[in-house]
Design an enzyme around this catalytic site. Sequence first.
Site: not given
Ligand code: FES
Length: 130
Positions: A35, A104
């Site tokens: 992400c 995450c």
């Molecule tokens: Fe990136 Fe949770 S969406 S750390």
Amino acid sequence: MFQYSDKVMDHFTNPRNVGELDDPDGVGRVGNPSCGDIMEFQIKVNDDHVTDVKFRTFGCGAAIAVSSMVSEMAKGKTLDEAMNITNKMVADELEGLPKNKLHCSNLGADALHKAIEDYRAKHSEVSDKG
Ligand code: FES
């Protein structure tokens, strides 16, 4: 729909140990490839113990809750004990995370471990001499 646990919500809305330390002994920074979020841990070490921890997380709510939980878990531990904290332990301590948010939690312990490695790398010369 998955509900975040009360613990996740608590650490997300009221994160512990956010910020920066004056003159940290070790700094660890990791990025999440899936992400692009970034987590940074700073630690103070005294007598082989993690005496203080601060973090800055540029990421989602789950990542912030994870950072906060890791910072609490690490404080007061020996460096070896803190190295043994795993991402799974952190997720368990938060009473679970939704499946699509498990990635995450992968940042938390990794950033802490990097900070400890950074401390050890900086101090190995000193201890070699001693
Ligand atoms: Fe990136 Fe949770 S969406 S750390």
